[in-house]
Design a protein around this motif. Structure first.
Motif, PDB file in Angstrom:
ATOM      1  N   GLY A 117      28.597  43.405  49.195  1.00 48.30           N
ATOM      2  CA  GLY A 117      27.979  43.067  48.065  1.00 48.30           C
ATOM      3  C   GLY A 117      27.484  44.089  47.004  1.00 48.30           C
ATOM      4  O   GLY A 117      26.945  43.864  45.857  1.00 48.30           O
ATOM      5  N   ASP A 118      27.857  45.391  47.542  1.00 48.59           N
ATOM      6  CA  ASP A 118      27.720  46.603  46.520  1.00 48.59           C
ATOM      7  C   ASP A 118      28.694  46.606  45.578  1.00 48.59           C
ATOM      8  O   ASP A 118      29.927  46.408  45.677  1.00 48.59           O
ATOM      9  N   THR A 119      28.256  46.941  44.483  1.00 54.91           N
ATOM     10  CA  THR A 119      29.410  47.144  43.503  1.00 54.91           C
ATOM     11  C   THR A 119      30.028  48.388  43.598  1.00 54.91           C
ATOM     12  O   THR A 119      29.477  49.391  43.561  1.00 54.91           O
ATOM     13  N   LEU A 120      31.481  48.171  43.583  1.00 51.47           N
ATOM     14  CA  LEU A 120      32.229  49.333  43.429  1.00 51.47           C
ATOM     15  C   LEU A 120      33.142  49.692  42.416  1.00 51.47           C
ATOM     16  O   LEU A 120      33.782  48.613  41.690  1.00 51.47           O
ATOM     17  N   LYS A 121      33.074  50.710  41.667  1.00 49.49           N
ATOM     18  CA  LYS A 121      34.086  50.927  40.519  1.00 49.49           C
ATOM     19  C   LYS A 121      35.143  51.756  40.829  1.00 49.49           C
ATOM     20  O   LYS A 121      35.400  52.600  41.730  1.00 49.49           O
ATOM     21  N   LEU A 122      36.148  51.128  40.156  1.00 50.98           N
ATOM     22  CA  LEU A 122      37.470  51.857  40.276  1.00 50.98           C
ATOM     23  C   LEU A 122      37.529  53.342  39.981  1.00 50.98           C
ATOM     24  O   LEU A 122      37.928  54.192  40.668  1.00 50.98           O
ATOM     25  N   SER A 123      36.970  53.609  38.703  1.00 49.71           N
ATOM     26  CA  SER A 123      36.677  55.048  38.512  1.00 49.71           C
ATOM     27  C   SER A 123      36.238  56.084  39.569  1.00 49.71           C
ATOM     28  O   SER A 123      36.370  57.216  39.415  1.00 49.71           O
ATOM     29  N   SER A 124      35.353  55.280  40.449  1.00 49.26           N
ATOM     30  CA  SER A 124      34.755  56.258  41.418  1.00 49.26           C
ATOM     31  C   SER A 124      35.751  56.883  42.393  1.00 49.26           C
ATOM     32  O   SER A 124      35.582  57.892  43.056  1.00 49.26           O
ATOM     33  N   LEU A 125      36.938  56.409  42.202  1.00 46.17           N
ATOM     34  CA  LEU A 125      38.162  56.853  43.263  1.00 46.17           C
ATOM     35  C   LEU A 125      39.026  58.051  42.391  1.00 46.17           C
ATOM     36  O   LEU A 125      39.918  58.453  42.991  1.00 46.17           O
ATOM     37  N   LYS A 126      38.710  58.435  41.339  1.00 42.29           N
ATOM     38  CA  LYS A 126      39.263  59.589  40.831  1.00 42.29           C
ATOM     39  C   LYS A 126      39.330  60.629  41.522  1.00 42.29           C
ATOM     40  O   LYS A 126      38.333  61.043  42.589  1.00 42.29           O
ATOM     41  N   GLY A 127      40.537  61.299  41.711  1.00 47.08           N
ATOM     42  CA  GLY A 127      40.740  62.330  42.533  1.00 47.08           C
ATOM     43  C   GLY A 127      41.595  61.925  43.636  1.00 47.08           C
ATOM     44  O   GLY A 127      42.216  62.547  44.344  1.00 47.08           O
ATOM     45  N   LYS A 128      41.660  60.611  43.727  1.00 50.18           N
ATOM     46  CA  LYS A 128      42.633  59.935  44.947  1.00 50.18           C
ATOM     47  C   LYS A 128      43.813  59.114  44.301  1.00 50.18           C
ATOM     48  O   LYS A 128      43.673  58.856  42.929  1.00 50.18           O
ATOM     49  N   VAL A 129      44.786  58.875  44.941  1.00 56.39           N
ATOM     50  CA  VAL A 129      46.008  58.169  44.306  1.00 56.39           C
ATOM     51  C   VAL A 129      45.657  56.705  44.817  1.00 56.39           C
ATOM     52  O   VAL A 129      45.256  56.418  45.808  1.00 56.39           O
ATOM     53  N   VAL A 130      45.474  55.920  43.861  1.00 57.14           N
ATOM     54  CA  VAL A 130      45.155  54.680  44.177  1.00 57.14           C
ATOM     55  C   VAL A 130      46.220  53.392  43.800  1.00 57.14           C
ATOM     56  O   VAL A 130      46.785  53.433  42.808  1.00 57.14           O
ATOM     57  N   LEU A 131      46.155  52.416  44.732  1.00 55.02           N
ATOM     58  CA  LEU A 131      46.846  51.315  44.448  1.00 55.02           C
ATOM     59  C   LEU A 131      45.921  50.257  44.338  1.00 55.02           C
ATOM     60  O   LEU A 131      45.226  49.851  45.159  1.00 55.02           O
ATOM     61  N   LEU A 132      45.976  49.753  43.080  1.00 55.99           N
ATOM     62  CA  LEU A 132      45.169  48.597  42.513  1.00 55.99           C
ATOM     63  C   LEU A 132      46.114  47.454  42.726  1.00 55.99           C
ATOM     64  O   LEU A 132      47.360  47.146  42.323  1.00 55.99           O
ATOM     65  N   ASP A 133      45.424  46.512  43.415  1.00 57.52           N
ATOM     66  CA  ASP A 133      46.165  45.256  43.975  1.00 57.52           C
ATOM     67  C   ASP A 133      45.374  43.981  43.610  1.00 57.52           C
ATOM     68  O   ASP A 133      44.330  43.756  44.123  1.00 57.52           O
ATOM     69  N   PHE A 134      46.022  43.006  42.964  1.00 58.65           N
ATOM     70  CA  PHE A 134      45.496  41.929  42.543  1.00 58.65           C
ATOM     71  C   PHE A 134      46.088  40.781  43.529  1.00 58.65           C
ATOM     72  O   PHE A 134      47.270  40.643  43.657  1.00 58.65           O
ATOM     73  N   TRP A 135      45.105  39.916  44.034  1.00 58.79           N
ATOM     74  CA  TRP A 135      45.710  39.071  45.172  1.00 58.79           C
ATOM     75  C   TRP A 135      44.652  38.037  45.409  1.00 58.79           C
ATOM     76  O   TRP A 135      43.638  37.940  44.635  1.00 58.79           O
ATOM     77  N   ALA A 136      45.091  36.815  46.204  1.00 58.46           N
ATOM     78  CA  ALA A 136      44.245  35.840  46.344  1.00 58.46           C
ATOM     79  C   ALA A 136      44.490  35.463  47.935  1.00 58.46           C
ATOM     80  O   ALA A 136      45.580  35.608  48.523  1.00 58.46           O
TER      81      ALA A 136
END
Lengths: 163, 181
Positions: free
Chosen positions: A40-59
């Motif tokens: 339930g906590d809000t998580l920002k994509l930008s908070s992952l700066k410094g990491k290599v991130v895979l952003l994945d859209f799914w359902a």
């Protein structure tokens, strides 16, 4: 002079709106996403700066996405400790279905939900027209790849991690 | 008495004029997951007589609402889905019927469309009812073959008026939708 200035502002506005509407592409800064996670906590994509991130859209209802999850579980466990993260955006309307699928697919990476299917705000902002759709984001938060799979994805992740 | 008759007639005519298909549920299929692509939804939304398209994930279908006062063209729905790279696996359309008798192999004009009932128990259709379109391009090839083989009428194959339809006043070669209720 005043009119010219008005026109100039209008011009800037038009250019800006075109840029904002365009499909996110390589080299561009990832558009911010801030959505509620499983807890339930809000998580920002930008908070992952410094990491290599895979952003994945799914359902949960997307068969090919569930198949892809299986492969991502392996990739994640292999590179997680080296600074690799996955930020999955589910466009499920049903939070229950989303949570069930996360459990069933044994997903331990970041999961957020933007209910609304194709009309979900994030899906529109990112101009998502099909799922799964994924973006690889480098440590500086820039988009460097789209819809990479299998070996190509692993190679790119390794490369970006500097291994 | 005469006045009452004209009132009754007027009401009857206005009901007949307002006969319209109001909504539909449509299933799409293809080589890939149809629901995983936004293309079908976008294509259906672009059709002028479509007011709203809702994706119904649970039933794997698109729920359409048609604009009021517009005649609906089922072929336009199937064409939109095909242009998006998929095909229609099922189309059930709901409309207001005013005294249409559902007799096997009988015809009726409803909301500007020629319907040919492939089944029916002589029931009088009044009010909101749902029909299933079983023409080619509105169901799987296998299901279509089943309907086509069960009927001796050539119009089932072509979707165009044939001898059986002409007898009932449908113009030659006019589009005829074959439906079941």
């Amino acid at each position: 002079m005043k009119i010219q200035r008005k026109n100039y502002l209008l011009f800037v506005f038009i250019i800006l709106s075109i840029v904002v509407k365009a499909q996110p592409g390589p080299g561009k800064q990832a558009i911010e996403i801030a959505l509620p996670s499983l807890s339930g906590d809000t998580l920002k994509l930008s908070s992952l700066k410094g990491k290599v991130v895979l952003l994945d859209f799914w359902a949960s209802w997307c068969g090919p996405c569930r198949f892809s999850n299986k492969k991502l579980v392996k990739l994640y466990s292999k590179y997680k400790s080296q600074g690799f993260e996955i930020y999955s955006v589910s466009i499920d309307d049903s939070k229950g279905d989303w949570k069930k699928a996360v459990q069933k697919d044994k997903i331990t990476w970041i999961q957020v939900n933007d209910a609304g299917g194709w009309d979900a705000r994030t899906a529109i902002t990112w101009n998502i027209t099909g799922i799964p759709t994924s973006y690889l984001i480098n440590k500086e938060g820039k988009l460097v790849g789209m819809d990479l799979e299998g070996k190509d994805l692993e190679e790119a992740v390794k490369d970006l991690l500097g291994k | 008495m005469k006045r009452m008759l004209s009132v009754v007639l007027f009401v009857f005519i206005s009901v007949a004029l307002h006969a319209q298909f109001t909504k539909a549920s449509l299933q799409a299929s293809g080589l890939t997951c149809a629901m995983c692509s936004k293309a079908v939804k976008v294509a259906l939304e672009k059709i002028p007589f479509v007011q709203e398209v809702k994706v119904d994930i649970k039933n794997q279908q698109y729920n359409l609402v048609f604009k009021e006062g517009n005649n609906v063209d089922f072929d336009a729905l199937s064409k939109a889905v095909e242009d998006a790279g998929f095909s229609v696996a099922s189309l059930k359309a709901t409309g207001n019927f005013s005294n249409v008798k559902a007799v096997k192999d009988s015809h009726a004009e409803v909301a500007g469309l020629n319907l040919h009932f492939l089944n029916g128990n002589d029931e009088n259709l009044v009010g909101e009812r749902t029909i299933t379109i079983v023409d080619k391009n509105f169901l799987s090839a296998k299901a279509f073959k089943k309907y086509a083989s069960e009927s001796k009428h050539a119009c089932v194959q072509t979707g165009k008026a044939d001898d059986c339809c002409k007898k009932e006043g449908v113009a030659a070669n006019a589009r005829v939708y074959h439906v079941i209720i």
